[in-house]
Each structure stands twice: as C-alpha cells, then as structure tokens.
Scaffold this motif. Structure first.
Motif, short mmCIF file in Angstrom:
data_model
loop_
_atom_site.label_atom_id
_atom_site.label_comp_id
_atom_site.label_asym_id
_atom_site.label_seq_id
_atom_site.Cartn_x
_atom_site.Cartn_y
_atom_site.Cartn_z
N ARG A 1 -11.82 15.40 5.08
CA ARG A 1 -11.19 16.05 3.93
C ARG A 1 -9.84 15.38 3.68
O ARG A 1 -9.12 15.02 4.62
CB ARG A 1 -11.03 17.54 4.22
N LEU A 2 -9.51 15.22 2.41
CA LEU A 2 -8.26 14.56 2.05
C LEU A 2 -7.13 15.58 2.03
O LEU A 2 -6.83 16.21 1.01
CB LEU A 2 -8.40 13.87 0.69
N VAL A 3 -6.53 15.76 3.18
CA VAL A 3 -5.36 16.64 3.34
C VAL A 3 -4.33 15.89 4.17
O VAL A 3 -4.65 14.94 4.91
CB VAL A 3 -5.73 17.98 4.01
N ALA A 4 -3.08 16.31 4.08
CA ALA A 4 -1.99 15.56 4.69
C ALA A 4 -2.17 15.36 6.18
O ALA A 4 -1.83 14.30 6.73
CB ALA A 4 -0.66 16.26 4.40
N ARG A 5 -2.71 16.35 6.88
CA ARG A 5 -2.82 16.25 8.34
C ARG A 5 -3.69 15.08 8.78
O ARG A 5 -3.49 14.52 9.85
CB ARG A 5 -3.38 17.56 8.92
N LYS A 6 -4.67 14.71 7.97
CA LYS A 6 -5.64 13.71 8.40
C LYS A 6 -5.08 12.29 8.40
O LYS A 6 -5.63 11.41 9.03
CB LYS A 6 -6.89 13.78 7.52
N GLY A 7 -4.00 12.04 7.65
CA GLY A 7 -3.32 10.75 7.75
C GLY A 7 -3.89 9.63 6.91
O GLY A 7 -3.58 8.46 7.16
N ASP B 1 -2.90 8.83 4.09
CA ASP B 1 -1.75 8.17 3.47
C ASP B 1 -1.15 7.12 4.40
O ASP B 1 -0.62 6.09 3.95
CB ASP B 1 -0.68 9.21 3.08
N VAL B 2 -1.23 7.34 5.71
CA VAL B 2 -0.73 6.37 6.67
C VAL B 2 -1.63 5.13 6.67
O VAL B 2 -1.15 4.00 6.78
CB VAL B 2 -0.65 6.99 8.08
N LEU B 3 -2.94 5.34 6.53
CA LEU B 3 -3.85 4.20 6.42
C LEU B 3 -3.49 3.35 5.20
O LEU B 3 -3.45 2.12 5.27
CB LEU B 3 -5.29 4.69 6.31
N VAL B 4 -3.24 4.02 4.07
CA VAL B 4 -2.89 3.29 2.85
C VAL B 4 -1.56 2.55 3.03
O VAL B 4 -1.42 1.38 2.64
CB VAL B 4 -2.84 4.25 1.64
N ALA B 5 -0.59 3.21 3.65
CA ALA B 5 0.73 2.59 3.84
C ALA B 5 0.64 1.35 4.74
O ALA B 5 1.36 0.37 4.54
CB ALA B 5 1.71 3.60 4.43
N GLY B 6 -0.24 1.38 5.73
CA GLY B 6 -0.36 0.26 6.64
C GLY B 6 -1.36 -0.79 6.19
O GLY B 6 -1.43 -1.88 6.80
N TRP B 7 -2.10 -0.50 5.13
CA TRP B 7 -3.19 -1.39 4.74
C TRP B 7 -2.71 -2.80 4.33
O TRP B 7 -3.39 -3.78 4.66
CB TRP B 7 -4.02 -0.75 3.64
N PRO B 8 -1.57 -2.96 3.67
CA PRO B 8 -1.13 -4.32 3.36
C PRO B 8 -0.98 -5.21 4.60
O PRO B 8 -1.23 -6.42 4.53
CB PRO B 8 0.22 -4.10 2.66
N GLU B 9 -0.61 -4.63 5.74
CA GLU B 9 -0.51 -5.41 6.97
C GLU B 9 -1.89 -5.87 7.43
O GLU B 9 -2.04 -6.97 7.98
CB GLU B 9 0.17 -4.60 8.06
N GLU C 1 -6.10 13.91 -2.84
CA GLU C 1 -6.75 12.78 -3.49
C GLU C 1 -5.89 12.15 -4.57
O GLU C 1 -5.74 10.92 -4.64
CB GLU C 1 -8.10 13.19 -4.07
N ALA C 2 -5.31 12.96 -5.44
CA ALA C 2 -4.51 12.41 -6.53
C ALA C 2 -3.33 11.61 -5.99
O ALA C 2 -3.02 10.51 -6.48
CB ALA C 2 -4.02 13.53 -7.46
N GLY C 3 -2.65 12.13 -4.98
CA GLY C 3 -1.53 11.41 -4.40
C GLY C 3 -1.95 10.11 -3.74
O GLY C 3 -1.23 9.10 -3.82
N LEU C 4 -3.10 10.11 -3.11
CA LEU C 4 -3.59 8.88 -2.49
C LEU C 4 -3.91 7.82 -3.54
O LEU C 4 -3.60 6.64 -3.37
CB LEU C 4 -4.83 9.18 -1.65
N ARG C 5 -4.51 8.25 -4.64
CA ARG C 5 -4.83 7.30 -5.71
C ARG C 5 -3.55 6.70 -6.29
O ARG C 5 -3.50 5.50 -6.59
CB ARG C 5 -5.67 7.98 -6.79
N ARG C 6 -2.52 7.52 -6.41
CA ARG C 6 -1.24 6.99 -6.91
C ARG C 6 -0.65 5.98 -5.92
O ARG C 6 -0.11 4.94 -6.32
CB ARG C 6 -0.26 8.13 -7.17
N ALA C 7 -0.75 6.29 -4.63
CA ALA C 7 -0.21 5.39 -3.62
C ALA C 7 -0.96 4.06 -3.61
O ALA C 7 -0.36 2.99 -3.45
CB ALA C 7 -0.27 6.05 -2.24
N VAL C 8 -2.28 4.12 -3.77
CA VAL C 8 -3.08 2.90 -3.83
C VAL C 8 -2.66 2.05 -5.02
O VAL C 8 -2.47 0.83 -4.91
CB VAL C 8 -4.59 3.26 -3.90
N ALA C 9 -2.50 2.70 -6.17
CA ALA C 9 -2.11 1.96 -7.38
C ALA C 9 -0.70 1.38 -7.24
O ALA C 9 -0.44 0.23 -7.65
CB ALA C 9 -2.19 2.87 -8.59
#
Length: 373
Positions: free
Chosen positions: A198-204, A206-214, A233-241
């Motif tokens: 489930r896409l909730v803050a606890r699952k992390g 967003d951390v995967l997305v933040a580290g993905w460029p590396e 989900e909406a916040g993750l899509r914004r972070a990806v973009a």
C-alpha cells in the motif's frame, strides 16, 4: 471432537491482511472443529456457501462486543458445544471472553497483529488491552518486536505466544511467471526493483524514489516498479516527475490479490524501506511482503521499522537498511543488481527459509497447540 468458536470482524470476502490471516488459519483446521461468528460484508453469502464449516453473520459491518453480539456468541456455544474460542483480533471483541467463560468455554485465545503496539502505548487504550488480556488464556503476537512492546503492559495478565502470519508457498513460488507483467508495463529485459505494498508514508516508497537516481547512475536501464495504491500515490507521482524519472519508475495502482505472485516475479530485487513514524505509533509489525517476495525466490531489502528485520536474514536472504537514508537504500539495491549471481543465491536462501519457517502448515500447527487447554 471439541469445537472452537471463532469471533472475528476480519473475515473474507472483506479484504485485508488480517482477513487473509484468519481465513488461512481456519482453512487448515478440521472443518467440524469450527464455527465462525463474523460481521457482514457484500458477497458474504456466496463466500460462506463454499466453506466447509458454518459461518453465522451478524447484520452489521462492524462486530462489536455488545449484548447482541454476546447473545449470538452464547447461542453458538450452546448449539455447537464449543469449549474453546479464538478471537481473530483480540481488541475489542476479546471483551466477550468473561461472558463466554461463564457459559462453559474453557480456553480462550486472542490474536494481535501489530497495531496493538500503539494501543498499549496510550493510557486509555492500554487499560482496555489489559482488561482484554485478563480475560484470555493466551494472547498471540506476530513478531518479537510486537511481543517486546506488548509484554510490559500485558505480561502477568495472560500468556503471550507467537502466532505469525504464514505464506502460501504454492502460490508464492519461484515458478511464478512475471513475463506478462513485464510486458504490460513495458519493462522488457531491464533489471527491475519491485515494491509491493500500500502506498503510505510508512512503507518508504518515497525513499526508493529519492535514491533511484543513484541506482540509475550505475544501472541506466533499470526500472522501479511500485505496485499498489494508497493516499501517497499523488505525492509519489509528483516526486517522480520532479526528478525526471517518468521513464524508469512505474506506478501500477491497485493490483488484485491473484496477480501478486506475478508482480513479485517481475522484479529481480524486492525492496520496501519501511520506517517507523508518529513516535512509534505507526510501525511495521512484521512485513509479510518480504516473506512473499522471498518465497518467490527474490532477494529483499527491508527497512528497520518494527518487526521487519525479523522477516529478513540479513546478509543471507537480503539486507536490512536504514530507511532514513536514500543513499543507504540505493547502495543495497545497486549491490544486488551488480551481482546477479549473489542476488539469486539470496533468493534461493529466502525460499528455503520461508518453506521451513513461514509456510502455512507450520503456522497452523502453532495454532493447534495454542487451542489446546
């Protein structure tokens, strides 16, 4: 044969982790040893007709320890001669335990699942959990982490015993085929890191997305597959973009339970860097996704939240990383992608461990022992 009355809000066709847990446990009990009292849900009649044991539904979507529920439970105790009772979730239905004991039920067991660690941290709900525990012969916990949180409040009032969720090793298997999933999302033959949750803050996620460029810096063709839906989900899509990762990060949205093995199989590495939030009130009780991924033969990368490290043999079936640091998460992922042979070795070790420790027959045997007076 003695019969067990199962009292539960959490029962299919309602979906969820606790519902799956309770149903899987009961499926492995002798059918003539059970009768279930549950809340109602759309599709209940069709679901119950296919079961081998009787299910009685109260006409409510939320079963509470009211007088009406107590009367229904007592009627079943009398009709079926129940001498044991199992509460699919101890709180709050375990408050019925003294009433059932007075009616002749000799042995009562209540399950906890993780969120109760938050309950015992707060004064009002802690007192409720203590009252429930005092009426039960056994309260179960899913991980050593949850036991350590429950014990200070409940020990001495009841016996604590481990009853963890299990894995269906016939469904979650290295034989699962991820080819159709890869084709659906255009992943081709790329190395894939998958997260199923489930896409909730606890699952992390967003951390995967933040580290993905590396990760991309070392493996430019890699893909990150985020499987599931949820409020983040909406916040993750914004972070990806914002990071320009649209070509390498795929968010699938919600996926049906039957499709989960194929989604695990579409990945080369599984990762969910879960983290504890809200001062310890929002925490991972165990993390069944790590065990399901391992059962599919995939190495796993887990965060340190709660009982999650207990679902990984660190350095053997995968890695436990600090979820606060995207760099640490990215380093674990690149290390596994750098060495596919080592990743496959960890996946094979994970599969063997799940078969030995976490398969449903083992868990069902644990419940059988706990139900013995």
């Amino acid at each position: 044969m003695s019969r067990t009355l199962v009292v539960t809000n959490d029962f299919p066709p309602r979906q969820g982790g606790i519902q799956t847990f309770v149903a899987a446990l009961l499926d492995r009990r002798p059918p003539d040893s059970l009768v279930v009292l549950a809340s109602d849900h759309p599709g209940s009649a069709e679901h119950d007709a296919a079961l081998r044991y009787p299910v009685v539904r109260r006409p409510t979507g939320m079963l509470l320890p009211t007088r009406a529920t107590a009367r229904a439970a007592l009627e079943l105790v009398d009709r079926y001669g129940c001498d044991t009772a199992f509460f699919g979730a101890a709180a709050p239905l375990g408050l019925l335990a003294p009433t059932l004991r007075a009616a002749g039920v000799r042995h009562l067991v209540g399950a906890t699942h993780g969120h109760e660690t938050g309950w015992v941290a707060l004064p009002g709900s802690r007192q409720l959990m203590q009252r429930i525990a005092s009426g039960l012969d056994v309260v179960t916990y899913i991980s050593e982490y949850t036991r350590d949180r429950l014990a200070p409040a409940l020990a001495g009032r009841t016996r604590l015993a481990q009853l963890s969720p299990g894995v269906d090793v016939d469904r979650f298997t290295p034989r699962a085929d991820g080819a159709a999933v890869r084709q659906r999302y255009g992943l081709g033959e790329a190395p894939v890191v998958v997260c199923v949750s489930r896409l909730v803050a606890r699952k992390g996620q967003d951390v995967l997305v933040a580290g993905w460029p590396e990760v991309l810096a070392r493996h430019p063709g890699a893909r990150l597959l985020l499987v599931g839906g949820g409020p983040a989900e909406a916040g993750l899509r914004r972070a990806v973009a914002a990071r320009g990762l649209q070509e390498s990060v795929v968010l699938t949205g919600p996926v049906g339970h039957d499709e989960l093995p194929a989604h695990y199989a579409a990945g080369d590495v599984f990762a969910m860097p879960c983290r504890t939030r809200r001062g310890g009130l929002d925490v991972e009780g165990l993390g069944m996704v790590f065990l399901e991924a391992a059962a599919c033969g995939r190495p796993v990368v887990a965060g340190t939240s709660g009982g999650a490290p207990e679902a990984v043999r660190d350095g053997v079936t995968g890695h436990v990383v600090d979820p606060r640091w995207p760099h640490a998460v990215a380093a674990a992922l690149t290390g596994l992608l750098d060495d596919p042979a080592r990743a496959r070795e960890m996946g094979a070790a994970g599969r063997a461990w799940v078969e030995q420790r976490w398969a449903w027959p083992t868990i069902a045997a644990d419940l059988a022992r706990l139900l013995e007076p």
